[in-house]
Design a protein around this motif. Structure first.
Motif, PDB file in Angstrom:
ATOM      1  N   PRO A  97       0.834  -1.207   0.000  1.00 29.44           N
ATOM      2  CA  PRO A  97       0.000   0.000   0.000  1.00 29.44           C
ATOM      3  C   PRO A  97       0.868   1.256   0.000  1.00 29.44           C
ATOM      4  O   PRO A  97       1.926   1.304   0.631  1.00 29.44           O
ATOM      5  N   ALA A  98       0.423   2.275  -0.741  1.00 28.27           N
ATOM      6  CA  ALA A  98       1.166   3.537  -0.817  1.00 28.27           C
ATOM      7  C   ALA A  98       1.268   4.178   0.557  1.00 28.27           C
ATOM      8  O   ALA A  98       0.332   4.134   1.359  1.00 28.27           O
ATOM      9  N   VAL A  99       2.436   4.743   0.822  1.00 26.36           N
ATOM     10  CA  VAL A  99       2.644   5.481   2.065  1.00 26.36           C
ATOM     11  C   VAL A  99       2.775   6.964   1.709  1.00 26.36           C
ATOM     12  O   VAL A  99       3.794   7.402   1.198  1.00 26.36           O
ATOM     13  N   GLY A 100       1.697   7.722   1.940  1.00 28.67           N
ATOM     14  CA  GLY A 100       1.728   9.145   1.616  1.00 28.67           C
ATOM     15  C   GLY A 100       1.470   9.405   0.147  1.00 28.67           C
ATOM     16  O   GLY A 100       1.180   8.504  -0.645  1.00 28.67           O
ATOM     17  N   LEU A 152       5.987   4.603  -6.417  1.00 25.22           N
ATOM     18  CA  LEU A 152       4.858   5.218  -7.094  1.00 25.22           C
ATOM     19  C   LEU A 152       3.723   4.202  -7.188  1.00 25.22           C
ATOM     20  O   LEU A 152       3.892   3.100  -7.720  1.00 25.22           O
ATOM     21  N   ALA A 153       2.556   4.543  -6.629  1.00 25.40           N
ATOM     22  CA  ALA A 153       1.426   3.601  -6.540  1.00 25.40           C
ATOM     23  C   ALA A 153       0.654   3.604  -7.853  1.00 25.40           C
ATOM     24  O   ALA A 153      -0.350   4.288  -8.012  1.00 25.40           O
ATOM     25  N   VAL A 154       1.131   2.802  -8.779  1.00 24.62           N
ATOM     26  CA  VAL A 154       0.523   2.723 -10.110  1.00 24.62           C
ATOM     27  C   VAL A 154      -0.663   1.781 -10.121  1.00 24.62           C
ATOM     28  O   VAL A 154      -1.692   2.041 -10.750  1.00 24.62           O
ATOM     29  N   ALA A 155      -0.554   0.664  -9.424  1.00 26.97           N
ATOM     30  CA  ALA A 155      -1.585  -0.378  -9.484  1.00 26.97           C
ATOM     31  C   ALA A 155      -2.698  -0.106  -8.485  1.00 26.97           C
ATOM     32  O   ALA A 155      -2.538   0.621  -7.505  1.00 26.97           O
ATOM     33  N   SER A 156      -3.837  -0.720  -8.760  1.00 26.52           N
ATOM     34  CA  SER A 156      -4.980  -0.601  -7.865  1.00 26.52           C
ATOM     35  C   SER A 156      -4.704  -1.319  -6.550  1.00 26.52           C
ATOM     36  O   SER A 156      -3.994  -2.326  -6.501  1.00 26.52           O
ATOM     37  N   GLY A 157      -5.297  -0.805  -5.479  1.00 27.77           N
ATOM     38  CA  GLY A 157      -5.169  -1.459  -4.181  1.00 27.77           C
ATOM     39  C   GLY A 157      -6.183  -2.572  -3.990  1.00 27.77           C
ATOM     40  O   GLY A 157      -6.229  -3.181  -2.923  1.00 27.77           O
ATOM     41  N   LEU A 158      -7.009  -2.823  -5.007  1.00 23.85           N
ATOM     42  CA  LEU A 158      -8.029  -3.873  -4.930  1.00 23.85           C
ATOM     43  C   LEU A 158      -7.763  -4.933  -5.986  1.00 23.85           C
ATOM     44  O   LEU A 158      -7.119  -4.671  -7.013  1.00 23.85           O
ATOM     45  N   SER A 198     -25.725 -17.504 -15.876  1.00 23.67           N
ATOM     46  CA  SER A 198     -26.159 -17.805 -14.505  1.00 23.67           C
ATOM     47  C   SER A 198     -25.667 -16.723 -13.550  1.00 23.67           C
ATOM     48  O   SER A 198     -24.740 -15.962 -13.854  1.00 23.67           O
ATOM     49  N   ASN A 199     -26.311 -16.686 -12.419  1.00 21.60           N
ATOM     50  CA  ASN A 199     -25.895 -15.734 -11.394  1.00 21.60           C
ATOM     51  C   ASN A 199     -24.488 -16.070 -10.914  1.00 21.60           C
ATOM     52  O   ASN A 199     -24.131 -17.247 -10.763  1.00 21.60           O
ATOM     53  N   GLN A 200     -23.719 -14.993 -10.658  1.00 18.27           N
ATOM     54  CA  GLN A 200     -22.355 -15.180 -10.205  1.00 18.27           C
ATOM     55  C   GLN A 200     -22.063 -14.220  -9.048  1.00 18.27           C
ATOM     56  O   GLN A 200     -22.653 -13.146  -8.952  1.00 18.27           O
ATOM     57  N   THR A 201     -21.142 -14.637  -8.199  1.00 18.83           N
ATOM     58  CA  THR A 201     -20.655 -13.779  -7.118  1.00 18.83           C
ATOM     59  C   THR A 201     -19.143 -13.699  -7.239  1.00 18.83           C
ATOM     60  O   THR A 201     -18.456 -14.733  -7.197  1.00 18.83           O
ATOM     61  N   ILE A 202     -18.648 -12.460  -7.393  1.00 19.22           N
ATOM     62  CA  ILE A 202     -17.203 -12.263  -7.613  1.00 19.22           C
ATOM     63  C   ILE A 202     -16.651 -11.495  -6.411  1.00 19.22           C
ATOM     64  O   ILE A 202     -17.055 -10.352  -6.146  1.00 19.22           O
ATOM     65  N   PRO A 203     -15.736 -12.107  -5.654  1.00 17.49           N
ATOM     66  CA  PRO A 203     -15.208 -11.424  -4.477  1.00 17.49           C
ATOM     67  C   PRO A 203     -14.225 -10.298  -4.857  1.00 17.49           C
ATOM     68  O   PRO A 203     -13.468 -10.414  -5.819  1.00 17.49           O
ATOM     69  N   ILE A 204     -14.261  -9.233  -4.055  1.00 16.13           N
ATOM     70  CA  ILE A 204     -13.319  -8.111  -4.197  1.00 16.13           C
ATOM     71  C   ILE A 204     -12.585  -7.952  -2.866  1.00 16.13           C
ATOM     72  O   ILE A 204     -13.220  -7.799  -1.818  1.00 16.13           O
ATOM     73  N   THR A 205     -11.260  -7.990  -2.913  1.00 23.21           N
ATOM     74  CA  THR A 205     -10.476  -7.892  -1.672  1.00 23.21           C
ATOM     75  C   THR A 205      -9.316  -6.919  -1.870  1.00 23.21           C
ATOM     76  O   THR A 205      -8.825  -6.735  -2.997  1.00 23.21           O
ATOM     77  N   PRO A 206      -8.849  -6.288  -0.799  1.00 24.73           N
ATOM     78  CA  PRO A 206      -7.662  -5.432  -0.905  1.00 24.73           C
ATOM     79  C   PRO A 206      -6.423  -6.282  -1.177  1.00 24.73           C
ATOM     80  O   PRO A 206      -6.328  -7.436  -0.768  1.00 24.73           O
ATOM     81  N   ARG A 207      -5.467  -5.721  -1.885  1.00 24.43           N
ATOM     82  CA  ARG A 207      -4.208  -6.409  -2.112  1.00 24.43           C
ATOM     83  C   ARG A 207      -3.426  -6.482  -0.800  1.00 24.43           C
ATOM     84  O   ARG A 207      -3.433  -5.536  -0.009  1.00 24.43           O
ATOM     85  N   THR A 208      -2.742  -7.575  -0.607  1.00 25.32           N
ATOM     86  CA  THR A 208      -1.986  -7.782   0.638  1.00 25.32           C
ATOM     87  C   THR A 208      -0.482  -7.652   0.444  1.00 25.32           C
ATOM     88  O   THR A 208       0.274  -7.662   1.413  1.00 25.32           O
ATOM     89  N   GLY A 209      -0.041  -7.579  -0.803  1.00 28.70           N
ATOM     90  CA  GLY A 209       1.396  -7.528  -1.063  1.00 28.70           C
ATOM     91  C   GLY A 209       2.021  -8.893  -1.189  1.00 28.70           C
ATOM     92  O   GLY A 209       3.259  -9.006  -1.263  1.00 28.70           O
ATOM     93  N   ALA A 210       1.215  -9.934  -1.237  1.00 24.70           N
ATOM     94  CA  ALA A 210       1.748 -11.295  -1.372  1.00 24.70           C
ATOM     95  C   ALA A 210       2.413 -11.470  -2.737  1.00 24.70           C
ATOM     96  O   ALA A 210       2.030 -10.843  -3.722  1.00 24.70           O
ATOM     97  N   VAL A 211       3.422 -12.346  -2.767  1.00 21.79           N
ATOM     98  CA  VAL A 211       4.169 -12.584  -4.011  1.00 21.79           C
ATOM     99  C   VAL A 211       3.239 -13.072  -5.110  1.00 21.79           C
ATOM    100  O   VAL A 211       3.400 -12.738  -6.292  1.00 21.79           O
ATOM    101  N   SER A 212       2.267 -13.858  -4.743  1.00 13.96           N
ATOM    102  CA  SER A 212       1.359 -14.422  -5.748  1.00 13.96           C
ATOM    103  C   SER A 212       0.524 -13.352  -6.444  1.00 13.96           C
ATOM    104  O   SER A 212      -0.049 -13.594  -7.509  1.00 13.96           O
ATOM    105  N   GLU A 213       0.429 -12.160  -5.837  1.00 19.05           N
ATOM    106  CA  GLU A 213      -0.392 -11.098  -6.419  1.00 19.05           C
ATOM    107  C   GLU A 213       0.378 -10.239  -7.421  1.00 19.05           C
ATOM    108  O   GLU A 213      -0.223  -9.481  -8.176  1.00 19.05           O
TER     109      GLU A 213
END
Length: 604
Positions: free
Chosen positions: A327-330, A373-379, A467-482
């Protein structure tokens, strides 16, 4: 015989005196403010000699100047107006040239900054492209600083000019009171006044009007009382009063640098503040007007731009993540919220201008590391159970106004519910509350919604599902997989600020420089900057027209005065011949009387 002698001598004295006055006029043909003088004479009281009244020659009773008090007052008034507009025009021209100069203005650098963001959006992981954005930001901040420095030069120049002019006013006031003292001492009543001293005093009053509009009241003893503003005295007879330039309190308690004009009362020693709007004219008035309204307006507008631009960029930046997924600091720019709060808390235009001027001086880049520089979305969006639709990117959008804009919390989870056939097909589920969303008007396939907690969410979807769908939205955690899923969504949202309405119009330049709280924002930065350019250009044009009109009026009055009371060398040359002949004729009368007297002596 004695009568002929005395008549001849009176004529001789009259001709000699007339030659003296004529010679004095010729000698002062180039003296500033000199009014042509003339000798006033009349036939002497005749003497009864039995057969009637016989003349006794000529009497001289005054040397007067050709003087028109109304024309002199008109000249003083026009001089004050012309000087005031000239001072305003000089300062406004400097400001106008500064903000309209394509090389010195900020429009080009704003465009370059946003263009750098667009380039970075195409290669969001490039350190070189990230550094380019920060370099463009630094160039933009430097340009703001450079413009502020130039504005400060104009502002301090006007303040110093006011102080210097006040010292000149005090010097003129002292000289006028000294001349009043001399005129009283030399006044012989019945119009027999020291004309040259009167001319010198009028020149001083005219020079005084170049500094500040002065009203003159002539007294019965020939002295002048001089007043400014709403009847504040500068000279009363033989006494002069001191003009004082103060800064800050009590006239301007919210700005310690703002100047004010006062008159020091000699007995009590107290200062009486002069209303700057009632000064009327002169360079002091022009400097005060330009300083209080025009320079303050230009700096306030630029200060507001710095505040709103840095605030909008910083708040959007803080919603993204850096190159390492953290996450961006400042923000990118210095936080100017304290200066905004100070301006909103100010109760006077001077206080607002001070706070906004300070914001402009503090505008700078604080982010130095390109990778931060916070280029990417935090979600980030999860996958639908059926594989469609796909949320290609999801991001938060900062509020334009400085409201609460916190980062989306990690829990409870946010989900996008997709229902085929609905319009729109998405709903947001957060904390049990469903909020309808609408397609974006600016981008195809982008939807926007606002959470009950105030956060604004945008996302872009592709594909359809039966069909109906549910798509989760979560904040990024900084994990390598992300890291493989990093995007440029937050950067693109910062770039969109170029066209978003960040600025509300400036109400006016007299009672406030700030729009009302909650005022509708109608202009982006570049169009607002154009409004500032338009204001300064309009003011410069108005003052330029007024200056030319007053200059023409001044020349007209000067020509009229010169035609009435100036020295005409051709006329004075003719007078020299006339008075010379009169002198010679009177000498001949004396010569004839002398010959008659000698003839009588010879008869004895």
């Amino acid at each position: 015989m004695s009568g002929i002698f005395s008549i001849g001598i009176s004529g001789l004295n009259a001709a000699r005196a007339a030659l003296d006055v004529t010679s004095h006029n010729i000698s002062n043909v180039n003296t500033d403010g000199y009014n042509r003088q003339r000798l006033s004479q009349s036939a002497a009281t005749p003497q009864f000699v039995g057969y009637g009244y016989a003349g006794r020659g000529v009497d001289l009773y005054a040397v007067s100047r050709l003087y028109d008090g109304f024309m002199e007052r008109q000249l003083q008034s026009v001089t004050a107006s012309s000087s005031g507009f000239d001072t305003q025009l000089t300062a406004l021209s400097d400001i106008d040239n500064l903000i309209t100069d394509g090389n010195a203005g900020i429009s080009n650098l704003l465009q370059s900054f946003y263009s750098g963001m667009q380039t970075l959006g195409q290669q969001p992981t490039s350190i070189a492209a990230r550094q380019s954005v920060l370099s463009q930001a630094q160039s933009l901040a430097s340009r703001f600083q450079s413009m502020n420095d130039r504005m400060e030069e104009v502002r301090h120049g006007l303040i110093n000019q006011i102080g210097t002019s006040a010292e000149t006013v005090n010097a003129y006031s002292k000289q006028i009171s000294d001349l009043n003292r001399q005129i009283i001492a030399l006044n012989q009543q019945n119009g027999r006044l020291p004309n040259d001293l009167l001319d010198q005093r009028d020149v001083l009053v005219r020079d005084l009007n170049k500094m500040i509009k002065a009203d003159v009241v002539e007294q019965g003893d020939g002295t002048y009382n001089v007043f400014i503003g709403q009847g504040h005295p500068l000279v009363l007879g033989e006494a002069s009063y001191e003009m004082v330039v103060s800064r800050g309190a009590p006239a301007n308690p919210e700005d310690p640098e703002a100047p004010s004009i006062s008159i020091r009362l000699p007995n009590a020693g107290t200062l009486v503040t002069v209303d700057p709007q009632r000064l009327g004219g002169g360079s002091i008035t022009g400097a005060m007007t330009t300083l209080t309204y025009d320079v303050a307006r230009a700096q306030a507008d630029l200060g507001r731009m710095a505040i709103e631009f840095s605030d909008a960029i910083n708040r959007q930046h803080e919603l993204g993540v850096d190159l390492e997924g953290q996450p961006a600091v400042g923000g990118i720019f210095a936080d100017l919220s304290a200066q905004r709060a100070a301006a909103e808390a100010a109760t006077t235009p001077a206080g607002q201008a001070k706070a906004l001027r300070e914001a402009l001086s503090l505008f700078s880049v604080v982010l130095q590391e390109p990778s931060k520089l916070a280029v990417a979305s935090g979600l980030q969006a999860g996958a639908a159970a059926g594989g469609s639709p796909v949320i290609t990117s999801v991001w938060q959008v900062a509020n334009l106004a400085p409201d609460a804009n916190s980062v989306l919390p990690a829990a409870p989870s946010l989900a996008l519910n997709y229902t085929p056939g609905n319009n729109p097909p998405f709903e947001a589920d957060f904390g049990g509350t469903i909020i309808a969303v609408a397609p974006s008007l600016t981008q195809s396939g982008v939807y926007q919604f606002t959470l009950p907690t105030g956060q604004n969410i945008s996302f872009k979807s592709e594909g359809l599902s039966s069909s109906n769908q549910t798509i989760p939205i979560t904040p990024r955690t900084g994990a390598v997989s992300e890291l493989a899923q990093m995007d440029n969504a937050n950067l693109l949202e910062m770039a969109r600020l170029q066209t978003r309405p960040l600025m509300a119009a400036t109400p006016n330049s007299t009672t406030t420089f700030l729009p009302a709280t909650g005022a509708t924002r109608t202009a982006n930065l570049q169009s607002f900057y154009g409004q500032t350019i338009s204001y300064i250009g309009s003011r410069t044009n108005v003052v330029n027209v007024s200056s030319k009109a007053q200059e023409a009026a001044l020349q007209d009055v000067q020509l009229k005065k010169e035609a009435f009371s100036g020295v005409n060398l051709d006329e004075e040359a003719a007078n020299l011949l006339r008075y010379q002949q009169a002198y010679q004729a009177s000498s001949k009368v004396i010569q004839v009387a002398q010959e008659m007297f000698r003839t009588l002596l010879d008869l004895r």
